[in-house]
Structures are given as C-alpha cells and as structure tokens.
Design an enzyme around this catalytic site. Structure first.
Site, short mmCIF file in Angstrom:
data_model
loop_
_atom_site.label_atom_id
_atom_site.label_comp_id
_atom_site.label_asym_id
_atom_site.label_seq_id
_atom_site.Cartn_x
_atom_site.Cartn_y
_atom_site.Cartn_z
N GLY A 268 -4.79 -6.10 -9.27
CA GLY A 268 -5.36 -5.18 -8.27
C GLY A 268 -6.80 -5.52 -7.95
O GLY A 268 -7.09 -6.38 -7.10
N ASN B 5 -12.49 4.33 -6.75
CA ASN B 5 -12.13 4.42 -5.34
C ASN B 5 -11.56 5.77 -5.01
O ASN B 5 -10.93 6.42 -5.84
CB ASN B 5 -11.17 3.29 -4.94
CG ASN B 5 -9.71 3.68 -5.09
OD1 ASN B 5 -9.13 4.37 -4.25
ND2 ASN B 5 -9.10 3.26 -6.19
N LYS C 32 0.86 -1.19 0.00
CA LYS C 32 0.00 0.00 0.00
C LYS C 32 0.90 1.24 0.00
O LYS C 32 2.01 1.21 0.53
CB LYS C 32 -0.84 -0.07 1.28
CG LYS C 32 -1.61 1.17 1.60
CD LYS C 32 -3.04 1.07 1.13
CE LYS C 32 -3.64 2.44 0.94
NZ LYS C 32 -4.42 2.59 -0.29
N GLY D 118 -7.72 7.53 -0.61
CA GLY D 118 -6.92 8.67 -0.15
C GLY D 118 -5.70 8.28 0.66
O GLY D 118 -5.32 8.97 1.61
N ASN E 258 -1.76 3.46 -13.11
CA ASN E 258 -2.53 3.72 -11.91
C ASN E 258 -3.97 3.96 -12.37
O ASN E 258 -4.24 4.00 -13.57
CB ASN E 258 -1.99 4.96 -11.18
CG ASN E 258 -2.26 4.87 -9.68
OD1 ASN E 258 -3.32 4.40 -9.26
ND2 ASN E 258 -1.32 5.32 -8.88
N GLY F 23 -6.97 -3.92 -14.72
CA GLY F 23 -8.06 -4.82 -15.12
C GLY F 23 -7.67 -6.25 -15.37
O GLY F 23 -8.41 -6.99 -16.02
N CYS G 164 -1.19 9.04 -7.83
CA CYS G 164 -2.43 8.82 -7.09
C CYS G 164 -3.44 9.92 -7.41
O CYS G 164 -3.14 11.10 -7.23
CB CYS G 164 -2.18 8.78 -5.59
SG CYS G 164 -3.71 8.42 -4.70
N LYS H 48 5.67 4.50 -10.95
CA LYS H 48 4.31 4.13 -11.33
C LYS H 48 3.65 5.29 -12.06
O LYS H 48 3.44 6.37 -11.49
CB LYS H 48 3.50 3.74 -10.09
CG LYS H 48 2.09 3.32 -10.46
CD LYS H 48 1.54 2.39 -9.42
CE LYS H 48 0.13 1.98 -9.68
NZ LYS H 48 -0.34 1.06 -8.64
C1 FMN Z 1 -8.82 0.45 -3.54
C2 FMN Z 1 -7.57 0.77 -4.32
C3 FMN Z 1 -6.47 1.35 -3.67
C4 FMN Z 1 -5.31 1.66 -4.37
N1 FMN Z 1 -4.24 2.21 -3.71
C5 FMN Z 1 -3.09 2.46 -4.39
C6 FMN Z 1 -1.93 2.98 -3.72
O1 FMN Z 1 -1.93 3.16 -2.49
N2 FMN Z 1 -0.82 3.24 -4.46
C7 FMN Z 1 -0.79 3.03 -5.82
O2 FMN Z 1 0.24 3.28 -6.44
N3 FMN Z 1 -1.85 2.51 -6.46
C8 FMN Z 1 -3.00 2.23 -5.80
N4 FMN Z 1 -4.08 1.70 -6.48
C9 FMN Z 1 -3.98 1.44 -7.92
C10 FMN Z 1 -3.68 -0.03 -8.22
O3 FMN Z 1 -2.44 -0.43 -7.67
C11 FMN Z 1 -3.66 -0.31 -9.73
O4 FMN Z 1 -2.65 0.46 -10.33
C12 FMN Z 1 -4.97 0.04 -10.42
O5 FMN Z 1 -6.06 -0.28 -9.59
C13 FMN Z 1 -5.13 -0.67 -11.78
O6 FMN Z 1 -5.11 -2.07 -11.66
P1 FMN Z 1 -6.42 -3.00 -11.46
O7 FMN Z 1 -7.40 -2.58 -12.51
O8 FMN Z 1 -5.95 -4.41 -11.58
O9 FMN Z 1 -6.93 -2.68 -10.10
C14 FMN Z 1 -5.25 1.40 -5.78
C15 FMN Z 1 -6.35 0.82 -6.43
C16 FMN Z 1 -7.50 0.50 -5.72
C17 FMN Z 1 -8.66 -0.12 -6.45
#
Ligand code: FMN
Ligand code: FAD
Ligand code: FES
Lengths: 251, 279
Positions: B253, B63, B39, B66, B184, B232, B122, B157
């Site tokens: 993710g 989401n 995280k 924060g 991200n 995704g 972020c 990232k």
């Molecule tokens: C609930 C949630 C919290 C996330 N928190 C972070 C974070 O703290 N730092 C970060 O770099 N990305 C964060 N992400 C982004 C994910 O690491 C990822 O890059 C993004 O969700 C795309 O991948 P996915 O579609 O497989 O979820 C977060 C995503 C979600 C859904």
C-alpha cells in the site's frame, strides 16, 4: 518512465535557509508549475517524497530552489555535489503560456516556479511585471537573475528599509488595468487575500500543500475548486484563483 | 506462481486497495503484480472527505480520504472494462454503508472479476466501515448475504481497531468467506501544538504499523483459509516476513506513495529470498 536517479551537479546557498540544487536530465519539456517528487533518504522517516517545483530548465539542466522548513527539506539541504538523488517527474499538468500582458506575484519561496515562468515569458517575448515580496532583504533570492529578465520588477520586504510591505501591498502602486492575466505563488494567506482583491483579470494560483504520492494515485491532495474536489498534484498544481474554495480546507 | 482459491497468480505480491488509483496509470506495475485490489467502491458516488486528507508521521502516514470513488455504476461502465484489458487478477474492494449495500454492489459487478474484498474496516467514514468490522455478528451477516450473490472468492478485509481480528476472522470463515486480508489502517491522530487542535484523525499505515500487522496476521494463521497480509510492506524482506508468519500472499500500500514502482522491486527481492531459503 518517471523515476530518475540523478547526480547533484551544483548546490548553492542563496540565503540563510534557501538553497538551490541542479542536476542534468536531458529530454524533458517541463512547463512552469511542474514539479518533482524528491526522495529524501533511503530509510523511512521521512517516509514520503517532497514536492519541489522546477525553478529553471536550461538545455538539459534542472534547477530547484528550496526553502528549509522542516525535517525533509533540512535533510535535503545536507546533500552534497556529486551525491545521487532520486526524483520522480516532471509531475503536474502542463501550463499553456498565454500571450497576454502578465503580472507575476511571488510571496516567499513562491518565487521558485514563478522564476521559471518569467524565463518562459521572456523567451516568448511576452510582457510581464514581476512583484516579489519576502520577509526581509536577505530572504529575497534570485534577485539579480530576475532583474536580468525584466526591468518591470518590484521587490518588497516586510522589514526592509524605507519601504516595507508585502507583495500585495505594492499592487496599489501599479496600473492594474494594463494586465490581462496574473500568476501567483505564495503562502495560503497571500492567495486568500489576493482572491478578495478581485483584480479585473484572471489569476492563476500555483498551489502548495502536503502531497502523498504526488502523481494522482492516492487522492490525498484534495482542493475544492468550483465546488468539486480536484487533485493538486495531477489536476493542478495551477488553478484559477477565483475557483478555489479556501474554506473547503487547507490548500 | 502461487495458487490461492484454486486460482493461479503470477506472484504473491498484490496491490492494496486505495493507494494506486484504479491501476490504470502505471500499467507495467499493474501487469507485473499478482493481483490488484481496487479502490473501495460504494453503491453511490462519494466525494470524499475535506482536506487535509493526508499527513506524515514517523515512518507512517495518516489518511482520511473517505472513500472518494465514482460509485459502482460508473465503475462498471468506464473503469472496469479498461482494468480488465490489463489482463490481471482483479479483486474489487467493496464498501457498504448498510448490510444490504455489500450484496447490491457485488451483484451489480457480477462474475467478471477475480473476486471481492469486503471492506468492513474503513476508519474514515461516519457510518458502516470499521463499525461493521468490529462486530462478529454483523460481519457474519454481511458475508452470508454476499455469499448468496456470488460464486467468486470472497475475502474479508479485517480491522484490528479495538477488536480481536481472530474472533472476527472466525466469524467470517464460519459465514462462508474464502479468505481474509489484514490489516486495514489503524486509528491515528496528529496534533498541531500551535493551534492546540488535531491536524488530522484517520487511518495510520506504513512501516510504523508493520510489527502490529504481522502480529495480527500470525494470530490468524490457524484459520483454514488463505490470508493476505499487509501493513507497512516496503521491501522484499518485509513481504517474506508476512509469508513466514502465515500469509499466502501480501499486498503493498503506502510504499506506492513513495515509489509507484515499489511492488516490482519487492517482487524481485522476494524472489531472491524465496530461492535462497537459508537467509
Ligand atoms: C491513502 C489510502 C487509501 C486507502 N483506501 C482504502 C480503501 O479504499 N479500501 C480499503 O480497504 N483500504 C484502503 N486503504 C488501506 C490499505 O489498503 C492498507 O490496508 C493499509 O494502508 C495498510 O497497508 P500499507 O501499510 O502497506 O499501506 C487505504 C490506505 C491508504 C494509505
Ligand atoms: C507542487 C509543489 C511545489 C513545491 N515547490 C517548492 C519549491 O520549489 N521550493 C520549496 O522550497 N518548496 C516547495 N514546495 C513546498 C515543499 O514541498 C515543502 O516545504 C516541503 O514538503 C516541506 O517538507 P519538510 O519535511 O521540510 O517539512 P515538514 O517537516 O513536513 O513540515 C514542516 C512545516 O512545513 C509545513 N509544510 C509541510 N509541507 C508543506 C507544503 N507542501 N507547503 C507548505 N507548508 C508545508 C508543515 O505543515 C509544517 O508546519 C512545493 C510544494 C508543492 C505541493
Ligand atoms: S498526492 Fe496523491 S493524488 Fe495527489
């Protein structure tokens, strides 16, 4: 292992939009308030599982009582007996049942986890009163089952015959001084109003909100509790009503 | 087994930042994946955003958590040691609110982790975050500052929010980044038509963004650094597509919200696809 593939053993419509599902899952020791994250389908819309409380656990059988409110619960209502269902759980903190004269206040589908609680209270020989309000008489589900558990029960509906009102409006008819603890589950507006009533004993609220993971991973289900964010899914879903800060956002 | 940054990983499926707590809970999953991205860690503890923090959209979620986290000190004292015991590759996702903070966090954590993922993308915080990630000069500065403080691999990232990830990616590589991860979440919003107000504004993730994520990743394929693809990924097939598009590894993710064991299934499915290249 919390992921289970179960077979639907029974499905029954309890009202126009509330149905129950039953499946076998031996070896659980669930407590009231605990829930399952239920997989809706194998495609990705809806993407997330839906949290559904345990409404009963007898021997090895789980029963859930579900209200159709949107896409996910609608799809869930189409499942048939014999079909497989993927569920994760039981999730949520374990509630310790206290040996105190209890007041249960259910609003609408909030009856589901409180029914389970009522069964457990009865099993432990704990006295309780069950107050249950719904929109109209046909929306009152589990009525006979609740009556079997206690004669201290008040059903009330907003449109119902001679007497109408909400679960909270009937509280004035009760001698509230006899209760030592309360449990409530229902719409947020009901919980908010109940908090304002400031009854003279602690009340535990079974909270509902849109969950992400349902198991403590994503921090998506924040609720402000005594000034700090807690996770509904893992730190709850049962919280002392007094500590919930409703203005901190939706619960 | 894959080798990236001269480091061996048991497989190319990683856990994306932010969706799996700190990986201490479903240990079989944490141990089974190639690496985990923690995280986002900030210098000071953060309480995160008020609810609602999550909302479902067709094949996606928005989401706005924060960056709730206990801050770097608490992370080093009480979380990192337990995470290390799980004996897997750990990338710490670092989120600064000033350029300096990135370097401070990296220094505080030290050399005992596999590497760092700099979160300059972020969308859910007021200062820093995605604003840094949209500006090649700013990103370059951050990477140079961090480079001076660590010999561990630095992955940046990237965001694809209102900017070209290729330009930003180039700036990162020029400044000394060892790899890039993308994407991200992308800006998203959901509306409540009854109240005529937005329900949530935040970062969109999940299958809904996969085609865009794949495109962004593919756009960067000629940069001479390893790319970690995400956005995704729900199945082994999704992961395979990212590898074909130029990724050295992928991260999972949102799939974890639907099934905490998803990465293990994805690893299995991917193995089959990699063995049977004729698919
Ligand atoms: C609930 C949630 C919290 C996330 N928190 C972070 C974070 O703290 N730092 C970060 O770099 N990305 C964060 N992400 C982004 C994910 O690491 C990822 O890059 C993004 O969700 C795309 O991948 P996915 O579609 O497989 O979820 C977060 C995503 C979600 C859904
Ligand atoms: C711990 C927990 C236990 C629950 N137990 C039960 C139960 O035993 N029986 C039951 O019928 N329901 C229960 N719920 C509520 C149930 O999860 C929601 O009704 C369901 O997720 C809605 O999904 P949907 O796809 O049908 O609706 P959506 O299409 O997602 O939404 C339809 C409408 O319902 C609202 N909504 C969505 N999720 C919720 C929610 N969680 N609570 C209130 N409103 C919501 C939306 O804002 C929208 O207006 C529980 C929720 C939680 C958090
Ligand atoms: S829903 Fe993910 S932490 Fe509660």
């Amino acid at each position: 292992m919390i992921k289970h593939t179960v077979k639907i053993l029974k499905k029954e419509w309890l009202s126009a939009d509330i149905f129950s599902l039953e499946f076998n899952l031996p070896g659980l020791h669930p407590t009231p308030g605990q829930f399952f994250q239920v997989r809706i389908n194998e495609t990705f819309d809806p993407l997330l599982n839906r949290p559904i409380s345990i409404a009963d656990y007898e021997k090895t059988r789980v029963s859930m009582v579900i209200k159709v409110v949107g896409k996910g619960t609608e799809l869930l209502s189409k499942k048939k007996v014999g079909e497989e269902l993927i569920v994760y759980g039981p999730l949520g903190r374990r509630l310790k049942i206290e040996n105190k004269n209890s007041l249960l206040i259910a609003g609408g589908i909030g009856v589901a986890p409180l029914f389970f609680l009522a069964k457990r209270l009865k099993r432990a020989w704990i006295d309780f009163t069950f107050v249950y309000g719904a929109r109209n008489p046909s929306a009152l589900v589990l009525k006979d089952e609740i009556e079997k558990l206690t004669s201290n029960v008040i059903f009330i509906t907003e449109t119902g015959g001679k007497k109408s009102g909400t679960a909270l409006s009937v509280l004035s008819e009760l001698n509230l001084t006899v209760y030592e603890i309360g449990y409530a589950c229902g719409p947020k507006a009901m919980l908010k109003e109940l908090q304002k009533l400031n009854l003279g004993f602690p009340i535990y609220a079974f909270c509902e909100d849109f969950l992400g993971c349902g198991c403590g991973l994503c921090l998506g289900c924040a609720i402000k509790y005594y000034g700090r964010y807690q996770r509904i899914c893992e730190d709850g879903p049962v919280f002392e009503l007094k500590g919930i800060e409703f203005d901190g956002g939706d619960i | 087994m894959v080798e990236i940054f001269d480091i061996k990983f048991k497989n190319p499926v990683f856990i994306a930042s932010g969706v799996f707590g700190f990986g201490l809970k479903y240990k079989s999953v944490t141990r089974g994946v190639g690496a985990i991205f923690t995280k986002g860690i900030t210098l000071k503890p953060r309480v995160g955003n008020p609810p609602p923090r999550i909302y479902e959209t067709p094949a996606g979620i928005i989401n706005s958590v924060g960056l709730e986290n206990p801050g770097v000190k608490e992370f080093c004292n009480s979380i990192l040691p337990r995470l290390k015991k799980l004996n897997n590759r750990i990338f710490v996702n670092v989120a600064g609110f000033t350029i300096d903070e990135y370097a401070q966090i990296v220094e505080e954590i030290g050399e005992g982790v596999t590497g760092f993922e700099l979160n300059v993308s972020c969308p859910n915080v007021k200062e820093g975050g995605v604003l840094f990630g949209q500006d090649p000069k700013m990103v370059g500065k951050i990477v140079r500052m961090v480079r001076k403080r660590t010999r561990r691999p630095i992955i940046v990232k990237l965001t694809a929010n209102f900017c070209d990830p290729l330009k930003i990616g180039k700036a990162c590589v020029d400044a000394g980044a060892d790899g890039l991860s993308l994407i991200n979440t992308i800006f998203g919003m959901a509306f409540d038509i009854k109240r005529k107000k937005p329900i949530i504004t935040g970062g969109l993730s999940g299958p809904a963004i996969k085609p865009f994520a794949l495109y962004c990743l593919h756009r960067l394929k000629d940069l001479k650094v390893p790319l970690i693809g995400m956005g995704g990924i729900m199945t082994g097939r999704d992961a395979y597509e990212f590898l074909l598009a130029g990724a050295s590894a992928v991260a999972v993710g949102t799939a974890l919200l639907r099934d905490p064991y998803a990465p293990l299934q994805i690893i299995k499915e991917l193995e089959v696809l990699l063995q049977n290249k004729s698919v």
